[in-house]
Design a protein around this motif. Sequence first.
Motif, mmCIF file in Angstrom:
data_model
loop_
_atom_site.group_PDB
_atom_site.id
_atom_site.type_symbol
_atom_site.label_atom_id
_atom_site.label_comp_id
_atom_site.label_asym_id
_atom_site.label_seq_id
_atom_site.Cartn_x
_atom_site.Cartn_y
_atom_site.Cartn_z
ATOM 1 N N GLN A 145 32.729 38.358 7.498
ATOM 2 C CA GLN A 145 31.782 36.873 7.119
ATOM 3 C C GLN A 145 32.755 36.520 6.992
ATOM 4 O OE1 GLN A 145 31.663 35.663 3.526
ATOM 5 N NE2 GLN A 145 30.719 34.428 4.070
ATOM 6 N N ARG A 146 33.586 36.466 5.852
ATOM 7 C CA ARG A 146 34.822 34.963 6.127
ATOM 8 C C ARG A 146 35.705 34.591 7.623
ATOM 9 N NH1 ARG A 146 40.385 37.325 4.032
ATOM 10 N NH2 ARG A 146 38.707 37.693 2.391
ATOM 11 N N HIS A 147 34.981 35.292 8.754
ATOM 12 C CA HIS A 147 35.748 35.419 9.958
ATOM 13 C C HIS A 147 34.707 33.762 10.343
ATOM 14 C CE1 HIS A 147 36.822 35.103 14.078
ATOM 15 N NE2 HIS A 147 35.570 35.199 14.554
ATOM 16 N N LEU A 148 33.360 34.552 10.271
ATOM 17 C CA LEU A 148 32.102 33.634 10.541
ATOM 18 C C LEU A 148 32.250 32.291 9.661
ATOM 19 C CD1 LEU A 148 29.322 36.239 11.413
ATOM 20 C CD2 LEU A 148 30.603 34.671 12.960
ATOM 21 N N ALA A 149 32.443 32.614 8.083
ATOM 22 C CA ALA A 149 32.851 31.577 7.396
ATOM 23 C C ALA A 149 33.530 29.912 8.062
ATOM 24 C CB ALA A 149 32.561 31.970 6.510
#
Length: 204
Positions: A145-149
Amino acid sequence: MHERQVAGLPDPAFGPPPRERADAARNRSRILTVAAELFAEHGVDGVSLDVIAARAQVGKGTLYRRFGSKAGLAAALLDEQDKELQRRILFGPPPLGPGTDAATRITAFFDAYLALLDANLELVRLSETAAPGVRYQVGSYRVWQRHLAVLLAAARPGADAEVTAHLLLATLDADLHHALRRSDFGLDLIRSALRGLIQKVLEG
């Protein structure tokens, strides 16, 4: 601690994992090897923890103390694959790793995770459905989630990248993919449809 919780990346919310005793490490390795063999032979649903403990020549209590449940065992088997995908994201070549534009990296991530999911669908499904909401509590999910955000914020400045990342990750839910496969949707069709959806999101 859930095996997929830290997933090998630094996170201020967690300290370093405790060092295992040599005998505990050997037992863990043997259990994981045996479990992988049995799951490959009979499917995840066709293998009990009793059978795994017997073939690994460890007490059932040892297995339960170390992994807690079959879902915990499944998560442990997936842990190294999660870590490898994270290494490729952080340090590997583009398009999955750094060195190309954010939109291309987003598509590459979904392609890579879809391949991991396809190869381990029963294990991922078990690890994600062990308890309500467990999918969102493990460290690997938070990493994805952090990577995509971060990538979404770069690809679509001003968009709500945090919530969009969560919504896009919902398309990788293992229970959903199990249902899609039971409906005879093949991997190529799923990948193509997912790429089309991502493209529409990126176009805003």
